[in-house]
Design an enzyme around this catalytic site. Structure first.
Site, short mmCIF file in Angstrom:
data_model
loop_
_atom_site.label_atom_id
_atom_site.label_comp_id
_atom_site.label_asym_id
_atom_site.label_seq_id
_atom_site.Cartn_x
_atom_site.Cartn_y
_atom_site.Cartn_z
N ASN A 1 0.78 -1.23 0.00
CA ASN A 1 0.00 0.00 0.00
C ASN A 1 0.82 1.29 0.00
OD1 ASN A 1 -2.40 1.74 0.93
ND2 ASN A 1 -0.98 1.87 2.67
N TYR B 1 2.24 9.35 -11.34
CA TYR B 1 1.34 8.69 -10.39
C TYR B 1 0.31 7.84 -11.15
CZ TYR B 1 -1.90 8.13 -6.46
OH TYR B 1 -2.71 7.60 -5.48
N LYS C 1 -0.04 3.71 -11.15
CA LYS C 1 -1.22 3.00 -10.66
C LYS C 1 -1.80 2.10 -11.75
CE LYS C 1 -1.03 4.57 -6.49
NZ LYS C 1 -0.63 3.69 -5.39
P1 NAD Z 1 -0.25 8.58 3.39
O1 NAD Z 1 0.71 9.60 2.90
O2 NAD Z 1 -1.26 8.96 4.42
O3 NAD Z 1 0.53 7.29 3.88
C1 NAD Z 1 1.55 6.71 3.10
C2 NAD Z 1 2.49 5.93 4.02
O4 NAD Z 1 3.50 5.34 3.17
C3 NAD Z 1 3.20 6.80 5.05
O5 NAD Z 1 3.16 6.19 6.33
C4 NAD Z 1 4.63 6.87 4.52
O6 NAD Z 1 5.61 7.01 5.54
C5 NAD Z 1 4.75 5.55 3.80
N1 NAD Z 1 5.82 5.56 2.78
C6 NAD Z 1 6.10 6.54 1.88
N2 NAD Z 1 7.19 6.19 1.17
C7 NAD Z 1 7.60 4.98 1.63
C8 NAD Z 1 8.70 4.12 1.30
N3 NAD Z 1 9.58 4.43 0.35
N4 NAD Z 1 8.80 2.95 1.98
C9 NAD Z 1 7.92 2.62 2.94
N5 NAD Z 1 6.88 3.41 3.32
C10 NAD Z 1 6.72 4.57 2.65
O7 NAD Z 1 -1.00 8.04 2.06
P2 NAD Z 1 -2.45 7.36 1.82
O8 NAD Z 1 -3.36 8.41 1.29
O9 NAD Z 1 -2.87 6.53 2.98
O10 NAD Z 1 -2.09 6.44 0.58
C11 NAD Z 1 -1.85 5.06 0.68
C12 NAD Z 1 -1.94 4.46 -0.70
O11 NAD Z 1 -3.24 4.71 -1.25
C13 NAD Z 1 -0.94 5.02 -1.69
O12 NAD Z 1 -0.49 3.98 -2.53
C14 NAD Z 1 -1.77 6.01 -2.50
O13 NAD Z 1 -1.26 6.22 -3.78
C15 NAD Z 1 -3.10 5.28 -2.54
N6 NAD Z 1 -4.27 6.11 -2.81
C16 NAD Z 1 -4.55 7.19 -2.03
C17 NAD Z 1 -5.66 7.95 -2.33
C18 NAD Z 1 -6.00 9.18 -1.52
O14 NAD Z 1 -6.86 9.94 -1.95
N7 NAD Z 1 -5.42 9.39 -0.34
C19 NAD Z 1 -6.50 7.61 -3.40
C20 NAD Z 1 -6.19 6.49 -4.15
C21 NAD Z 1 -5.06 5.74 -3.85
#
Ligand code: NAD
Length: 255
Positions: free
Chosen positions: A86, A154, A158
């Site tokens: 994730n 991005y 995805k």
């Molecule tokens: P977030 O920024 O709240 O959390 C992301 C986490 O990933 C953080 O704890 C960060 O420290 C960790 N991280 C970042 N780089 C890293 C690395 N190199 N190694 C290990 N850990 C790492 O993000 P989120 O919104 O919870 O997103 C989680 C996933 O969901 C992502 O893949 C994002 O692309 C996807 N996503 C998010 C949304 C949204 O609207 N928030 C929508 C669709 C998809």
């Protein structure tokens, strides 16, 4: 009554924030042993302690870190049943193709796509040996439709996560391993807040397209993760699992 993933061992990357954090709590509440891989050493240990799980510092772009993460789960709890791959980033320098430079493009590909390749490669041998496993890879709704507000690397990353998950789901279906791509719509997490804080117009533009008229809460995505992780989804694999408030189904949205 037992939990919906009682005794299962779940590895969650990016488990210190947002969707990952909500999923860590949901999986643990339903009986899973949770191993968190993240780069956030400030929060990791406390997140793990709260769910009686394990934190291991893991940069998901580093093959050795990723192997060690899954090995830790196996050593600590005896199996690897659930992999929620994730972790992801959405930095502001990833924008229109006209302004996004190669370094920004590559960084997003590494963290969002190469990481999923590494995590699946590390999880699969354990799951194939057990003849059981559920892999959930976080893609996004932008994997299935074009966003007017471009983040070129991005979106491409995805799309890659979605196709890779589908192919793995097909390849390993008869060996007891399910692989699904989770495609959230916009979720109220630090990642999205950071992206939109500087540009409220951009946030409003995205909300217009959501039939439910709001962003998701992380717990609503975690509910889908739990479902895909548990045996309740036993006939679901190679799936594009959209949890998007209706975005992908809408041509126009109600006022
Ligand atoms: P977030 O920024 O709240 O959390 C992301 C986490 O990933 C953080 O704890 C960060 O420290 C960790 N991280 C970042 N780089 C890293 C690395 N190199 N190694 C290990 N850990 C790492 O993000 P989120 O919104 O919870 O997103 C989680 C996933 O969901 C992502 O893949 C994002 O692309 C996807 N996503 C998010 C949304 C949204 O609207 N928030 C929508 C669709 C998809």
């Amino acid at each position: 009554m037992t939990g919906r993933v009682e005794g299962r061992v779940a590895v969650v990357t990016g488990g210190c924030s947002g969707i990952g954090l909500a999923s860590v709590h949901r999986l643990a509440a339903e009986g899973a042993h949770v191993v968190i891989g993240d780069v956030d050493d400030a929060r990791g240990p406390e997140v793990a302690t709260a769910v009686n799980g394990t934190y291991r510092r893991t940069d998901v772009t580093d093959p050795d870190d990723v192997s060690a993460l899954f090995a830790t789960a196996k050593q600590a709890y005896g199996s690897v049943d659930i992999a929620f791959n994730n972790a992801g980033i959405s930095p502001p320098e990833d924008d229109s193709i006209l302004t996004t430079d190669l370094a920004a493009w590559r960084r997003v590909q590494e963290v969002n796509l190469t990481s999923v390749y590494l995590c699946c490669k590390a999880a699969l041998p354990y799951m194939l040996e057990q003849e059981r496993g559920s892999i959930i890879n976080t893609a996004s709704f932008v994997a299935v439709m074009g966003a007017a507000t471009s983040q070129i690397s991005y979106s491409a990353s995805k799309g890659g996560v979605l196709s890779m998950s589908r192919e793995l789901g097909v390849q390993f279906a008869r060996q007891g391993v399910r692989v699904n791509a989770l495609c959230p719509g916009p979720v109220n997490t630090p990642l999205l807040r950071e992206l939109f804080a500087s540009d409220p117009e951009r946030a409003a533009r995205r909300l217009v397209h959501v039939p439910l008229g709001r962003f998701a809460e992380p717990s609503e995505i975690a509910n889908a993760v739990l479902f895909l992780a548990s045996d309740e989804s036993s006939f679901i694999t190679a799936n594009t699992f959209l949890v998007d408030g209706g975005i992908s189904g809408a041509y126009v949205t109600p006022l």
